[in-house]
Write a protein that holds these residues in place. Structure first.
Motif, PDB file in Angstrom:
ATOM      1  N   LEU B  93     -75.895 -29.669  -3.694  1.00  0.00           N
ATOM      2  CA  LEU B  93     -74.793 -28.741  -3.431  1.00  0.00           C
ATOM      3  C   LEU B  93     -73.448 -29.412  -3.689  1.00  0.00           C
ATOM      4  O   LEU B  93     -72.553 -28.829  -4.303  1.00  0.00           O
ATOM      5  CB  LEU B  93     -74.840 -28.255  -1.985  1.00  0.00           C
ATOM      6  CG  LEU B  93     -75.632 -26.988  -1.719  1.00  0.00           C
ATOM      7  CD1 LEU B  93     -75.583 -26.636  -0.252  1.00  0.00           C
ATOM      8  CD2 LEU B  93     -75.068 -25.834  -2.552  1.00  0.00           C
ATOM      9  N   VAL B  94     -73.306 -30.653  -3.209  1.00  0.00           N
ATOM     10  CA  VAL B  94     -72.039 -31.364  -3.404  1.00  0.00           C
ATOM     11  C   VAL B  94     -71.758 -31.554  -4.889  1.00  0.00           C
ATOM     12  O   VAL B  94     -70.682 -31.211  -5.393  1.00  0.00           O
ATOM     13  CB  VAL B  94     -72.073 -32.735  -2.679  1.00  0.00           C
ATOM     14  CG1 VAL B  94     -70.869 -33.576  -3.074  1.00  0.00           C
ATOM     15  CG2 VAL B  94     -72.116 -32.539  -1.173  1.00  0.00           C
ATOM     16  N   LEU B  95     -72.764 -32.069  -5.614  1.00  0.00           N
ATOM     17  CA  LEU B  95     -72.557 -32.360  -7.036  1.00  0.00           C
ATOM     18  C   LEU B  95     -72.269 -31.076  -7.827  1.00  0.00           C
ATOM     19  O   LEU B  95     -71.327 -31.012  -8.621  1.00  0.00           O
ATOM     20  CB  LEU B  95     -73.794 -33.051  -7.619  1.00  0.00           C
ATOM     21  CG  LEU B  95     -74.098 -34.460  -7.092  1.00  0.00           C
ATOM     22  CD1 LEU B  95     -75.408 -34.973  -7.663  1.00  0.00           C
ATOM     23  CD2 LEU B  95     -72.964 -35.407  -7.452  1.00  0.00           C
ATOM     24  N   ILE B  96     -73.081 -30.058  -7.585  1.00  0.00           N
ATOM     25  CA  ILE B  96     -72.980 -28.841  -8.385  1.00  0.00           C
ATOM     26  C   ILE B  96     -71.707 -28.062  -8.060  1.00  0.00           C
ATOM     27  O   ILE B  96     -71.000 -27.589  -8.955  1.00  0.00           O
ATOM     28  CB  ILE B  96     -74.233 -27.961  -8.185  1.00  0.00           C
ATOM     29  CG1 ILE B  96     -75.434 -28.631  -8.852  1.00  0.00           C
ATOM     30  CG2 ILE B  96     -74.028 -26.562  -8.761  1.00  0.00           C
ATOM     31  CD1 ILE B  96     -76.752 -27.960  -8.558  1.00  0.00           C
ATOM     32  N   SER B  97     -71.383 -27.940  -6.765  1.00  0.00           N
ATOM     33  CA  SER B  97     -70.225 -27.112  -6.407  1.00  0.00           C
ATOM     34  C   SER B  97     -68.939 -27.690  -6.992  1.00  0.00           C
ATOM     35  O   SER B  97     -68.072 -26.941  -7.454  1.00  0.00           O
ATOM     36  CB  SER B  97     -70.121 -26.977  -4.889  1.00  0.00           C
ATOM     37  OG  SER B  97     -69.934 -28.235  -4.293  1.00  0.00           O
ATOM     38  N   GLY B 200     -72.558 -17.833  -2.894  1.00  0.00           N
ATOM     39  CA  GLY B 200     -72.993 -18.580  -4.076  1.00  0.00           C
ATOM     40  C   GLY B 200     -73.618 -19.909  -3.690  1.00  0.00           C
ATOM     41  O   GLY B 200     -74.676 -20.282  -4.189  1.00  0.00           O
ATOM     42  N   LEU B 201     -72.965 -20.618  -2.748  1.00  0.00           N
ATOM     43  CA  LEU B 201     -73.504 -21.901  -2.294  1.00  0.00           C
ATOM     44  C   LEU B 201     -74.865 -21.702  -1.635  1.00  0.00           C
ATOM     45  O   LEU B 201     -75.777 -22.516  -1.832  1.00  0.00           O
ATOM     46  CB  LEU B 201     -72.538 -22.559  -1.304  1.00  0.00           C
ATOM     47  CG  LEU B 201     -71.185 -22.974  -1.879  1.00  0.00           C
ATOM     48  CD1 LEU B 201     -70.265 -23.478  -0.783  1.00  0.00           C
ATOM     49  CD2 LEU B 201     -71.362 -24.043  -2.949  1.00  0.00           C
ATOM     50  N   ALA B 202     -75.003 -20.619  -0.861  1.00  0.00           N
ATOM     51  CA  ALA B 202     -76.281 -20.349  -0.206  1.00  0.00           C
ATOM     52  C   ALA B 202     -77.372 -20.148  -1.247  1.00  0.00           C
ATOM     53  O   ALA B 202     -78.490 -20.656  -1.105  1.00  0.00           O
ATOM     54  CB  ALA B 202     -76.174 -19.131   0.695  1.00  0.00           C
ATOM     55  N   THR B 203     -77.047 -19.409  -2.309  1.00  0.00           N
ATOM     56  CA  THR B 203     -78.042 -19.169  -3.362  1.00  0.00           C
ATOM     57  C   THR B 203     -78.498 -20.485  -3.984  1.00  0.00           C
ATOM     58  O   THR B 203     -79.701 -20.762  -4.076  1.00  0.00           O
ATOM     59  CB  THR B 203     -77.454 -18.266  -4.457  1.00  0.00           C
ATOM     60  OG1 THR B 203     -76.938 -17.091  -3.834  1.00  0.00           O
ATOM     61  CG2 THR B 203     -78.501 -17.892  -5.471  1.00  0.00           C
ATOM     62  N   ILE B 204     -77.532 -21.301  -4.403  1.00  0.00           N
ATOM     63  CA  ILE B 204     -77.875 -22.581  -5.019  1.00  0.00           C
ATOM     64  C   ILE B 204     -78.615 -23.471  -4.027  1.00  0.00           C
ATOM     65  O   ILE B 204     -79.608 -24.126  -4.369  1.00  0.00           O
ATOM     66  CB  ILE B 204     -76.590 -23.302  -5.496  1.00  0.00           C
ATOM     67  CG1 ILE B 204     -75.846 -22.457  -6.517  1.00  0.00           C
ATOM     68  CG2 ILE B 204     -76.916 -24.664  -6.087  1.00  0.00           C
ATOM     69  CD1 ILE B 204     -76.637 -22.165  -7.746  1.00  0.00           C
ATOM     70  N   THR B 209     -83.396 -26.164  -2.226  1.00  0.00           N
ATOM     71  CA  THR B 209     -84.284 -26.421  -1.086  1.00  0.00           C
ATOM     72  C   THR B 209     -85.732 -26.165  -1.482  1.00  0.00           C
ATOM     73  O   THR B 209     -86.629 -26.986  -1.256  1.00  0.00           O
ATOM     74  CB  THR B 209     -83.928 -25.499   0.097  1.00  0.00           C
ATOM     75  OG1 THR B 209     -82.574 -25.740   0.469  1.00  0.00           O
ATOM     76  CG2 THR B 209     -84.829 -25.761   1.285  1.00  0.00           C
ATOM     77  N   LEU B 210     -85.940 -25.028  -2.109  1.00  0.00           N
ATOM     78  CA  LEU B 210     -87.279 -24.653  -2.540  1.00  0.00           C
ATOM     79  C   LEU B 210     -87.810 -25.640  -3.580  1.00  0.00           C
ATOM     80  O   LEU B 210     -88.978 -26.019  -3.561  1.00  0.00           O
ATOM     81  CB  LEU B 210     -87.223 -23.249  -3.134  1.00  0.00           C
ATOM     82  CG  LEU B 210     -88.430 -22.378  -2.903  1.00  0.00           C
ATOM     83  CD1 LEU B 210     -88.744 -22.257  -1.436  1.00  0.00           C
ATOM     84  CD2 LEU B 210     -88.179 -21.009  -3.499  1.00  0.00           C
ATOM     85  N   GLY B 211     -86.933 -26.053  -4.483  1.00  0.00           N
ATOM     86  CA  GLY B 211     -87.323 -27.011  -5.520  1.00  0.00           C
ATOM     87  C   GLY B 211     -87.803 -28.317  -4.915  1.00  0.00           C
ATOM     88  O   GLY B 211     -88.820 -28.868  -5.328  1.00  0.00           O
ATOM     89  N   PHE B 291     -81.417 -13.716  -0.917  1.00  0.00           N
ATOM     90  CA  PHE B 291     -80.527 -14.547  -1.717  1.00  0.00           C
ATOM     91  C   PHE B 291     -81.026 -14.704  -3.145  1.00  0.00           C
ATOM     92  O   PHE B 291     -80.242 -14.824  -4.074  1.00  0.00           O
ATOM     93  CB  PHE B 291     -80.345 -15.916  -1.071  1.00  0.00           C
ATOM     94  CG  PHE B 291     -79.320 -15.897   0.007  1.00  0.00           C
ATOM     95  CD1 PHE B 291     -77.978 -15.732  -0.314  1.00  0.00           C
ATOM     96  CD2 PHE B 291     -79.680 -16.004   1.328  1.00  0.00           C
ATOM     97  CE1 PHE B 291     -77.020 -15.696   0.673  1.00  0.00           C
ATOM     98  CE2 PHE B 291     -78.725 -15.974   2.318  1.00  0.00           C
ATOM     99  CZ  PHE B 291     -77.387 -15.813   1.998  1.00  0.00           C
ATOM    100  N   PHE B 292     -82.350 -14.707  -3.304  1.00  0.00           N
ATOM    101  CA  PHE B 292     -82.878 -14.835  -4.653  1.00  0.00           C
ATOM    102  C   PHE B 292     -82.475 -13.655  -5.503  1.00  0.00           C
ATOM    103  O   PHE B 292     -82.075 -13.810  -6.647  1.00  0.00           O
ATOM    104  CB  PHE B 292     -84.403 -14.949  -4.615  1.00  0.00           C
ATOM    105  CG  PHE B 292     -84.864 -16.325  -4.899  1.00  0.00           C
ATOM    106  CD1 PHE B 292     -84.739 -17.298  -3.932  1.00  0.00           C
ATOM    107  CD2 PHE B 292     -85.390 -16.655  -6.129  1.00  0.00           C
ATOM    108  CE1 PHE B 292     -85.141 -18.589  -4.189  1.00  0.00           C
ATOM    109  CE2 PHE B 292     -85.794 -17.946  -6.388  1.00  0.00           C
ATOM    110  CZ  PHE B 292     -85.674 -18.911  -5.413  1.00  0.00           C
ATOM    111  N   ILE B 293     -82.570 -12.464  -4.902  1.00  0.00           N
ATOM    112  CA  ILE B 293     -82.227 -11.290  -5.678  1.00  0.00           C
ATOM    113  C   ILE B 293     -80.734 -11.282  -5.990  1.00  0.00           C
ATOM    114  O   ILE B 293     -80.324 -11.012  -7.127  1.00  0.00           O
ATOM    115  CB  ILE B 293     -82.675 -10.015  -4.943  1.00  0.00           C
ATOM    116  CG1 ILE B 293     -84.208  -9.977  -4.913  1.00  0.00           C
ATOM    117  CG2 ILE B 293     -82.137  -8.771  -5.619  1.00  0.00           C
ATOM    118  CD1 ILE B 293     -84.797  -8.900  -4.066  1.00  0.00           C
ATOM    119  N   SER B 294     -79.924 -11.663  -4.998  1.00  0.00           N
ATOM    120  CA  SER B 294     -78.483 -11.719  -5.284  1.00  0.00           C
ATOM    121  C   SER B 294     -78.207 -12.829  -6.298  1.00  0.00           C
ATOM    122  O   SER B 294     -77.341 -12.706  -7.150  1.00  0.00           O
ATOM    123  CB  SER B 294     -77.684 -11.912  -4.003  1.00  0.00           C
ATOM    124  OG  SER B 294     -77.931 -13.177  -3.446  1.00  0.00           O
TER     125      SER B 294
END
Lengths: 312, 303
Positions: B93-97, B200-204, B209-211, B291-294
């Motif tokens: 999250l830190v790197l991507i955001s 957006g952060l929640a989605t990523i 997390t799942l990954g 969140f996946f759908i959004s």
């Protein structure tokens, strides 16, 4: 000199943005771009050196295209290319038909709450790993305890050694892949179908159009940009395979390699089992290069059709 | 209008057929998980006598008792998975955001260059072997937790989703207003942009997390130390050992084979481990799905 001063000024003006991109850029350099440099191993006879990666790279001898020649001289090269391409083709075509059909089914169901419940169920496999799904499959395919063999013996047929008989695996792999991803892909099409203006359907109905005619003349044209985009992007990835599907589901069973070996599993086995570093790297580079050409071509076509859907 | 819409509904008969199609497939998606739960609650003797049954003749809690009594390895693996999932998701999250925000701003002079750095990795990659050699021989990640965290930390696709998110939901006016108030680029990002970018952060965050939770591949390549094996990889190892015994059936009668077999959990216990690895996902699932759908729709809009 003036250009240099300008550059310094620009850098200092953008310093906060540069600071923001720095960590991920370092990541990209280490984990994406260094391995790209590392592909020159494919043109070398790789030897481990105790002085680390760079020393091994420099001290290994150049062999030109020898690794590629060896690779394509084997029967494996044909098998893995064929498997990767044919499976992906089946996934793309069957996946497309099934997910559009399921999206239409879900959109037509009168009780929307119920449709949501179905959708929630269908989404579940997408969130699970192939390891978990491998166990699921084992509950059905286990030779002595599995449900399928219980049914077979129940009706008086011989049980099948699922994990050593390759006859059924093309079907199993295709069905399982569609099963896992159908819920996910149909949601995308469902969103597109729900977004179609209802008045088209009302007008068509007043003119006496049947459901099939409505689908053919309203739904299909409306979602075809999405169909084309997703399909072309999949075609761009046709040289890549889902490692988990082909490795975990067949439990890495050697008897099934002829129908389960793809480029990705071949590269992995070359790295870990047979130690063919040069040839594995060559196979990986072959995949990346063809994949690159295909992605670029697919993206070019997508851009022509619908600029907003293209990757870049 | 409302009347026309009801008129266009499928007939009662075809609505029933549609419901049956969707319901059957939906059940087919959930059923294997339920089946594995049932197996995990089946008596071990009944399993070896009758095979896997949808309605077992004898139920038992033995598998779970066994796991919690002798489950040092399982608990450790569970801990490893939780640890790498939390640390990994936060790191990514830190790197991507940050990266995505910078390349989403038109005032960033080098945004095209850095966008290219990210996008090119979606088109071309060095492949498994060079990555493996660099990660082990140069970065020395073998048998460290970093081998499970770093390779998954950044993903160009997530960066593009996040960039699109910033472009579509963070108005220029807000950023400019922040700057006029005298806040620097970083201040604006932390105190203005991030709070309104939470969806957006929640989605990523959920994607990654799942990954991490589901990852077994990096453990397969980089982890030999049993103390560092995450949950999915533990399940994979048990499965491989079982398969090894089956394919080398000559071994399974021998002393060596028996010794290996005795170290492996029994059928019901293995399935109980699968259940324990899956339950957290199923519990978090309604949340995920939203969140996946959004996230899909965010990803679909291109900036």
């Amino acid at each position: 000199m003036k250009g240099f001063a300008n550059m310094l000024k620009n850098i200092s003006r953008n310093k906060w943005f540069l600071l923001m991109v720095l960590p991920a850029t370092i990541w990209f350099l280490l984990f994406s771009y260094l391995p790209m440099v590392g592909t020159i191993i494919a043109f070398k006879s790789y030897r481990y050196s105790r002085d680390g990666f760079w020393a091994s790279l420099f001290h290994s001898d150049w062999v030109g295209f020898k690794n590629f020649k060896f690779l394509f001289a084997t029967h494996d090269a044909y098998i893995i290319t064929r498997n990767t391409l044919l499976y992906n083709l089946a996934f793309i075509i069957l996946g497309l038909i099934c997910s559009v059909a399921m999206a239409v089914v879900l959109s037509e169901i009168v009780n929307k709450k119920l449709a949501k419940v179905y959708q929630t169920g269908m989404f579940l496999p997408h969130f699970l790993s192939w390891v978990i799904i491998g166990y699921f499959a084992f509950a059905f395919l286990s030779e002595d305890k599995g449900v399928l063999n219980q049914i077979l013996t129940g009706v008086g047929l011989h049980p099948i050694s699922w994990y050593s008989d390759k006859t059924y695996w093309p079907v199993i792999l295709i069905v399982m892949n569609v099963w896992k991803e159908l819920g996910y892909t149909s949601v995308m099409y469902l969103a597109a179908i729900v977004g179609i203006d209802r008045s088209y359907y009302e007008a068509a109905m007043i003119d006496g159009a049947s459901k099939w005619q409505q689908f053919k003349n309203i739904t299909l044209p409306a979602i075809s940009p999405l169909i084309i985009t997703l399909t072309l992007l999949n075609v761009g990835r046709i040289f890549y395979s889902d490692f988990g599907l082909f490795f975990q589901l067949p439990r890495d069973s050697g008897a099934l390699y002829a129908v389960t070996n793809t480029i990705d599993t071949y590269v992995y086995r070359g790295l870990t089992a047979t130690g063919e570093i040069g040839m594995s790297t060559a196979a990986g580079l072959y995949q990346s290069l063809v994949g690159f050409v295909l992605v670029m071509a697919a993206n070019l076509i997508v851009r022509k059709i619908d600029k907003d859907s293209s990757l870049f | 209008m409302a009347k026309a819409r009801t008129l266009n509904q499928p007939s009662r008969a075809s609505n029933t057929i549609l419901n049956v199609i969707a319901a059957v497939f939906s059940i087919a998606c959930v059923f294997p998980f339920l089946f594995v739960i049932i197996i995990s609650f089946t008596n071990e003797k009944a399993l070896s006598r009758d095979g896997y049954r949808i309605i077992p003749k004898e139920w038992s809690l033995e598998a779970y008792r066994y796991i919690f009594k002798t489950g040092d390895q399982l608990l450790r693996s569970f801990g490893i998975t939780v640890l790498i999932t939390v640390v990994g998701a936060l790191l990514s999250l830190v790197l991507i955001s940050h990266f995505a925000y910078a390349i989403s701003r038109s005032s960033f002079r080098y945004r095209n260059f850095f966008s290219f750095i990210a996008i090119f990795t979606m088109l071309f990659n060095g492949g498994m072997v060079p990555s493996y050699i660099i990660n082990t021989r140069m970065l020395h990640l073998k048998d460290t937790l970093w081998a499970l965290i770093l390779p998954l930390a950044v993903n160009a696709f997530y960066i593009m989703i996040m960039r699109t998110f910033y472009r579509t939901t963070v108005p220029d006016a807000i950023v400019e207003a922040g700057k006029i108030d005298g806040a620097g680029e970083l201040r604006v990002f932390y105190s203005v942009v991030l709070p309104i970018s939470l969806p957006g952060l929640a989605t990523i965050g959920l994607f990654s997390t799942l990954g991490y939770w589901n990852d077994w591949f990096n453990a397969l390549l980089y982890i030999d130390n049993p103390n560092l094996v995450p949950l999915q990889a533990l399940l994979m190892r048990i499965e491989n050992s079982m398969q090894f015994l089956v394919t080398n059936s000559a071994l399974s009668g021998s002393g060596q084979g028996m010794a290996l077999l005795s170290t492996l959990p029994q059928d019901s216990a293995r399935m109980a481990m699968v259940v324990l690895a899956t339950v957290p996902i199923v519990l978090a699932y309604p949340f995920f799905q939203r969140f996946f759908i959004s996230g899909l729709t965010v990803g679909a809009v291109k900036g």
